[in-house]
Design a protein around this motif. Structure first.
Motif, PDB file in Angstrom:
ATOM      1  N   VAL A  44      13.868  31.029 -13.768  1.00  0.00           N
ATOM      2  CA  VAL A  44      13.550  29.939 -12.852  1.00  0.00           C
ATOM      3  C   VAL A  44      13.953  28.610 -13.478  1.00  0.00           C
ATOM      4  O   VAL A  44      13.696  28.355 -14.668  1.00  0.00           O
ATOM      5  CB  VAL A  44      12.050  29.935 -12.499  1.00  0.00           C
ATOM      6  CG1 VAL A  44      11.721  28.781 -11.559  1.00  0.00           C
ATOM      7  CG2 VAL A  44      11.656  31.280 -11.871  1.00  0.00           C
ATOM      8  N   GLU A  45      14.584  27.761 -12.670  1.00  0.00           N
ATOM      9  CA  GLU A  45      15.008  26.457 -13.156  1.00  0.00           C
ATOM     10  C   GLU A  45      13.804  25.544 -13.371  1.00  0.00           C
ATOM     11  O   GLU A  45      12.864  25.547 -12.557  1.00  0.00           O
ATOM     12  CB  GLU A  45      15.968  25.806 -12.159  1.00  0.00           C
ATOM     13  CG  GLU A  45      17.296  26.516 -12.008  1.00  0.00           C
ATOM     14  CD  GLU A  45      18.137  26.416 -13.259  1.00  0.00           C
ATOM     15  OE1 GLU A  45      17.979  25.426 -13.999  1.00  0.00           O
ATOM     16  OE2 GLU A  45      18.935  27.339 -13.523  1.00  0.00           O
ATOM     17  N   PRO A  46      13.801  24.740 -14.450  1.00  0.00           N
ATOM     18  CA  PRO A  46      12.681  23.798 -14.665  1.00  0.00           C
ATOM     19  C   PRO A  46      12.499  22.842 -13.489  1.00  0.00           C
ATOM     20  O   PRO A  46      11.365  22.457 -13.174  1.00  0.00           O
ATOM     21  CB  PRO A  46      13.096  23.058 -15.938  1.00  0.00           C
ATOM     22  CG  PRO A  46      14.020  24.002 -16.649  1.00  0.00           C
ATOM     23  CD  PRO A  46      14.751  24.730 -15.585  1.00  0.00           C
ATOM     24  N   GLY A  47      13.607  22.480 -12.845  1.00  0.00           N
ATOM     25  CA  GLY A  47      13.494  21.567 -11.707  1.00  0.00           C
ATOM     26  C   GLY A  47      12.657  22.137 -10.587  1.00  0.00           C
ATOM     27  O   GLY A  47      11.988  21.392  -9.859  1.00  0.00           O
ATOM     28  N   THR A  48      12.679  23.455 -10.437  1.00  0.00           N
ATOM     29  CA  THR A  48      11.864  24.086  -9.396  1.00  0.00           C
ATOM     30  C   THR A  48      10.385  23.893  -9.684  1.00  0.00           C
ATOM     31  O   THR A  48       9.580  23.634  -8.778  1.00  0.00           O
ATOM     32  CB  THR A  48      12.196  25.587  -9.309  1.00  0.00           C
ATOM     33  OG1 THR A  48      13.590  25.751  -9.046  1.00  0.00           O
ATOM     34  CG2 THR A  48      11.386  26.267  -8.228  1.00  0.00           C
ATOM     35  N   VAL A  49      10.011  24.010 -10.974  1.00  0.00           N
ATOM     36  CA  VAL A  49       8.611  23.827 -11.356  1.00  0.00           C
ATOM     37  C   VAL A  49       8.200  22.370 -11.201  1.00  0.00           C
ATOM     38  O   VAL A  49       7.156  22.045 -10.624  1.00  0.00           O
ATOM     39  CB  VAL A  49       8.377  24.318 -12.795  1.00  0.00           C
ATOM     40  CG1 VAL A  49       6.934  24.062 -13.221  1.00  0.00           C
ATOM     41  CG2 VAL A  49       8.724  25.797 -12.914  1.00  0.00           C
ATOM     42  N   PHE A  50       9.018  21.452 -11.736  1.00  0.00           N
ATOM     43  CA  PHE A  50       8.677  20.030 -11.649  1.00  0.00           C
ATOM     44  C   PHE A  50       8.541  19.575 -10.197  1.00  0.00           C
ATOM     45  O   PHE A  50       7.688  18.745  -9.866  1.00  0.00           O
ATOM     46  CB  PHE A  50       9.738  19.190 -12.363  1.00  0.00           C
ATOM     47  CG  PHE A  50       9.608  19.204 -13.867  1.00  0.00           C
ATOM     48  CD1 PHE A  50       8.480  18.696 -14.493  1.00  0.00           C
ATOM     49  CD2 PHE A  50      10.619  19.733 -14.661  1.00  0.00           C
ATOM     50  CE1 PHE A  50       8.355  18.707 -15.878  1.00  0.00           C
ATOM     51  CE2 PHE A  50      10.508  19.754 -16.043  1.00  0.00           C
ATOM     52  CZ  PHE A  50       9.371  19.242 -16.662  1.00  0.00           C
ATOM     53  N   ALA A  51       9.401  20.107  -9.326  1.00  0.00           N
ATOM     54  CA  ALA A  51       9.351  19.696  -7.922  1.00  0.00           C
ATOM     55  C   ALA A  51       8.066  20.150  -7.243  1.00  0.00           C
ATOM     56  O   ALA A  51       7.637  19.556  -6.251  1.00  0.00           O
ATOM     57  CB  ALA A  51      10.564  20.250  -7.176  1.00  0.00           C
ATOM     58  N   SER A  52       7.418  21.206  -7.763  1.00  0.00           N
ATOM     59  CA  SER A  52       6.200  21.732  -7.146  1.00  0.00           C
ATOM     60  C   SER A  52       4.932  21.087  -7.680  1.00  0.00           C
ATOM     61  O   SER A  52       3.862  21.245  -7.089  1.00  0.00           O
ATOM     62  CB  SER A  52       6.124  23.259  -7.361  1.00  0.00           C
ATOM     63  OG  SER A  52       7.256  23.908  -6.823  1.00  0.00           O
ATOM     64  N   LEU A  53       5.035  20.394  -8.815  1.00  0.00           N
ATOM     65  CA  LEU A  53       3.845  19.782  -9.403  1.00  0.00           C
ATOM     66  C   LEU A  53       3.433  18.537  -8.616  1.00  0.00           C
ATOM     67  O   LEU A  53       4.279  17.723  -8.232  1.00  0.00           O
ATOM     68  CB  LEU A  53       4.107  19.407 -10.859  1.00  0.00           C
ATOM     69  CG  LEU A  53       4.402  20.571 -11.822  1.00  0.00           C
ATOM     70  CD1 LEU A  53       4.711  20.034 -13.220  1.00  0.00           C
ATOM     71  CD2 LEU A  53       3.228  21.544 -11.861  1.00  0.00           C
ATOM     72  N   PRO A  54       2.124  18.354  -8.390  1.00  0.00           N
ATOM     73  CA  PRO A  54       1.654  17.190  -7.627  1.00  0.00           C
ATOM     74  C   PRO A  54       1.474  15.936  -8.496  1.00  0.00           C
ATOM     75  O   PRO A  54       0.796  14.992  -8.085  1.00  0.00           O
ATOM     76  CB  PRO A  54       0.317  17.680  -7.068  1.00  0.00           C
ATOM     77  CG  PRO A  54      -0.178  18.629  -8.095  1.00  0.00           C
ATOM     78  CD  PRO A  54       1.029  19.301  -8.675  1.00  0.00           C
ATOM     79  N   PHE A  55       2.031  15.942  -9.699  1.00  0.00           N
ATOM     80  CA  PHE A  55       1.903  14.759 -10.565  1.00  0.00           C
ATOM     81  C   PHE A  55       3.188  14.598 -11.370  1.00  0.00           C
ATOM     82  O   PHE A  55       3.976  15.538 -11.515  1.00  0.00           O
ATOM     83  CB  PHE A  55       0.688  14.878 -11.495  1.00  0.00           C
ATOM     84  CG  PHE A  55       0.550  16.233 -12.144  1.00  0.00           C
ATOM     85  CD1 PHE A  55       1.385  16.620 -13.205  1.00  0.00           C
ATOM     86  CD2 PHE A  55      -0.414  17.128 -11.706  1.00  0.00           C
ATOM     87  CE1 PHE A  55       1.252  17.855 -13.786  1.00  0.00           C
ATOM     88  CE2 PHE A  55      -0.534  18.386 -12.291  1.00  0.00           C
ATOM     89  CZ  PHE A  55       0.298  18.747 -13.339  1.00  0.00           C
TER      90      PHE A  55
END
Length: 764
Positions: A44-55
């Motif tokens: 999974v790309e890190p950008g996918t995780v960062f985009a889902s975080l609410p902060f």
């Protein structure tokens, strides 16, 4: 009790673990995030995780945002576990990715091929490269079992094996034990009085099996087939006056060993009604007399649901011819139960007039949109015309590029006077392989072969190659046709061919007639059903001398040369209104072709007319006629060229005789054909015994009559040859197959017999 305690202990431990994880993300004082780190990512790309975080970095963090972050990451469906840990003012998001599916395999499958099963699993989200979880595997097992149940394999068992491989991937193996299919043991119809149960069960495609059940699978239960059979049963009663007939219930019982099925259908027939009259009510646009002429309901006859539906449909279609796309026609029965009579009131509301805003086409993955659109006679931004829409649908269907063609009318939101036409097509393979063969003492085994593509590259153009490896005829021909050479629908066909042939004899001659040429012809549509063809060709025919050359060929060569050049001009006409080009059951086909040699070394006229008629005899029988007559003559002091002769006998003419051996013979005994030809064929077709209502497998009986005559001979009835026989017709995966066994009825000394023949891709 131990099992209950074990479950309680597991749940307690799980709750404690969850509370421990929650403690890492919650119960912290709000602070400003200085940095965010992610641990555990593999694919999974890190950008996918960062985009889902609410902060973000610099935002204020609290317990609610931590909880929202965990929920958002779980919602992605790619993580098996998610934790948010606090390290000072740094947030650490720890994830554990779900394994991905590396490979899906099946073991023990016989009923389905692997591609079909993979497609079924793909529709529920299980396919190679997708994240895996056990719940998805369980759904896959249930889907596979459902597929087997649809094939009456109720005892099928599916076991899933998950094998971990490198890079956090898994291989899935579905091991299937199919078992034996459940067979229909009995079908019962309860409550019938007017008709015998045997006759009613004969309407069903489902049955208790026969000697052809291995092919038809008619003894395998299918809910879809049963529903269709129940509709056939209902229609049977409703066409015969039973207005209030109903199916009360249907019970399907399966034996404990899941091998036998019993179907019970409970019906209530009701009384039989006779139509007492018909009356029109509503707005008929001042054309009541025109609408009355469309009424199919007959007073004094038993009620017939087909007549009622035909009438309402005819009314709706006629309203559509004037642009009323939303016309409503209702047949209201007024029932007189005391006298068993029914009176129909046809209430009509034309609603509003509309025009077609847009024509939308879907389902054509191969065929280009323009190929479909150019067949439409209903145009966009024109008034809605039901007759033109039906004609358009029929024209698209007659292309033979599609299994199904459906046209639906939909409203345009906010525009009450507009409609859209949605054209849905289901494509079929348009390439075909045609094979032919015959067995005889002369030719032994003769083969013919052709490959055709009716819709080359989705353009609607035709491409074909024909090869014949007969002992006496060898052919190599290429054909290409563009049905819309001009925007007005004028077609263009180009032929290039090379043929080497010699008469059918038993003397082993090695002479040949070699014809090479090329031609072009155009087809001009003069109406929806009529097309006129015209064209020109250039041909070179060489008579190659050899042993046992017929005297007629030798005489022609010595007088006019061993090599002849021809420039034939052609003109023709065709009309085709059959309901099917592959397996017709009704309709007519006509073709007229004329050829005129006007230049070079030949002067001749050659004409051929063919007529076919298909007549449904009721029930499952179809009567088919085929007639063909040919005539040729020379002019300007030249005889009719021997290499333009007609031939008869065998496949496509008079079965039971060797291919092309009927008619005049040379002094050497060789068959040389003739300038005149007459062929008559009659067939009666019916579904094959044991195949039920399956029309893809049919048997037929036939009678053939025909012969060819020399240019200076008259048509003579006593000289006609005749044969009769039986055959089998099967719509096989590679084309229509016809096998025939013929017995000659009228013969002459010297005729050569060919009793067994088969052919793929022809009608007669």
């Amino acid at each position: 009790m131990k099992q209950q305690f074990k479950r309680f202990r597991v749940r307690t431990v799980s709750a404690m673990v969850a509370m421990a994880f929650a403690a890492n993300a919650w119960a912290v004082d709000p602070f400003t995030v200085r940095d965010i780190r992610i641990e555990g990512l593999q694919r999974v790309e890190p950008g996918t995780v960062f985009a889902s975080l609410p902060f973000r970095v610099g935002d204020q963090y609290n317990d609610e945002k931590g909880s929202a972050a965990i929920r958002a990451l779980f919602a992605l469906g790619v993580f098996k576990d998610v934790r948010v840990e606090v390290n000072g003012d740094v947030l650490v998001v720890v994830v554990e990715e779900r394994p991905t599916v590396n490979e899906v395999d099946f073991v023990g499958t016989k009923e389905f091929d692997k591609d079909t099963m993979k497609k079924a699993l793909k529709e529920i989200g299980l396919t190679e490269g997708r994240p895996f979880d056990q719940a998805l595997a369980d759904r896959a097992e249930q889907e596979l079992k459902r597929q087997y149940i649809n094939r009456s394999l109720y005892g099928a068992d599916v076991v899933t094996t998950v094998t971990p491989v490198d890079r956090n991937r898994v291989n899935l193996t579905f091991t299937v034990t199919e078992g034996e299919p459940a067979r229909i043991k009995d079908i019962r119809i309860v409550g019938n009085q007017a008709f015998p149960e045997k006759d009613l069960k004969g309407l069903f495609d489902l049955d208790t099996g026969g000697w052809l059940s291995w092919y038809t699978k008619s003894d395998r239960y299918s809910r879809t087939k049963l529903n269709a059979d129940l509709e056939s049963l209902k229609s049977y009663y409703l066409r015969r006056g039973f207005l209030e007939f109903r199916i009360d219930s249907t019970q399907v019982a399966i034996s404990p060993d899941k091998q036998e099925i019993t179907i019970t259908v409970n019906v209530t027939e009701g009384d039989r009604y006779v139509v007492s009259g018909v009356r029109l009510e509503g707005d008929y646009l001042g054309k009541e007399d025109d609408f009355k002429s469309l009424v199919r309901i007959r007073a004094g006859e038993p009620y017939n649901a087909d007549q009622v539906s035909e009438t309402t449909k005819a009314f709706t279609d006629y309203f559509g011819n004037f642009g009323y796309a939303f016309a409503q026609v209702e047949a209201k029965p007024e029932i007189d139960r005391a006298n068993n009579r029914v009176f129909f009131v046809l209430a009509a509301d034309p609603s509003r007039r509309a025009y077609v805003r847009r024509i939308n086409i879907a389902g054509n993955t191969r065929t280009r949109d323009e190929v479909i659109r150019r067949e439409f006679r209903q145009f966009e931004s024109s008034w809605y015309d039901a007759d033109k829409i039906k004609r358009s649908r029929d024209r698209v269907d007659r292309l033979n590029f599609f299994k199904d063609v459906n046209v639906e009318t939909t409203d345009v939101p906010g525009a009450p006077d507009q409609v859209d036409l949605n054209v849905a097509v289901t494509e079929r393979p348009t390439g075909s392989l045609q094979l032919g063969a015959g067995f005889s003492s002369a030719e032994k085994l003769a083969l013919s072969f052709s490959v055709k593509q009716e819709n080359a590259f989705g353009s609607g153009n035709y491409l074909g190659v024909e090869v014949n490896t007969s002992k006496y005829n060898r052919t190599l021909a290429f054909t290409t046709s563009n049905p819309y050479f001009t925007p007005d629908g004028i077609s263009r066909t180009i032929d290039i061919y090379h043929r080497a042939s010699r008469p059918y004899d038993d003397q082993g001659g090695n002479y040949q007639l070699v014809t090479s040429g090329a031609g072009i012809r155009f087809g001009v549509p003069f109406s929806e059903a009529d097309t006129v063809f015209f064209g020109a060709s250039m041909e070179r025919t060489q008579i190659k001398p050899g042993t046992n050359i017929p005297a007629a060929y030798l005489a022609y060569a010595e007088e006019f040369g061993y090599t002849s050049y021809s420039v034939p001009l052609s003109v023709g006409w065709s009309r085709d209104d059959r309901d099917s080009t592959i397996a017709p059951s009704r309709g007519r086909y006509q073709r007229l072709a004329m050829e005129l040699g006007v230049a070079a070394d030949t002067r001749y006229f050659r004409g051929n007319y063919q007529y076919q008629q298909y007549v449904p005899l009721g029930g499952r029988f179809t009567l088919a006629f085929n007639g063909e007559i040919g005539y040729g003559t020379g002019f300007a002091g030249r005889p009719f060229p021997v290499f333009k002769n007609f031939y008869s006998g065998g496949l496509g003419s008079v079965r039971g005789f060797d291919q092309g051996t009927l008619g005049p013979r040379d002094v050497t005994g060789s068959s040389i054909g003739g300038a005149k030809k007459l062929t008559l064929n009659t067939e009666v077709l019916t579904p094959f015994p044991g195949a039920g209502n399956d029309r893809s497998l049919r048997m037929f009986g036939f009678v053939d009559i025909g012969n060819v005559y020399a240019e200076n001979e008259k048509f003579s009835i006593p000289d006609l040859r005749a044969s009769a026989g039986v055959g089998l017709s099967w719509l096989s995966p590679i084309g229509p197959l016809r096998v025939a066994f013929a017995k000659p009825l009228r013969t002459q000394p010297g005729d050569r017999i060919q009793k067994l023949q088969f052919q793929i891709g022809t009608s007669f």
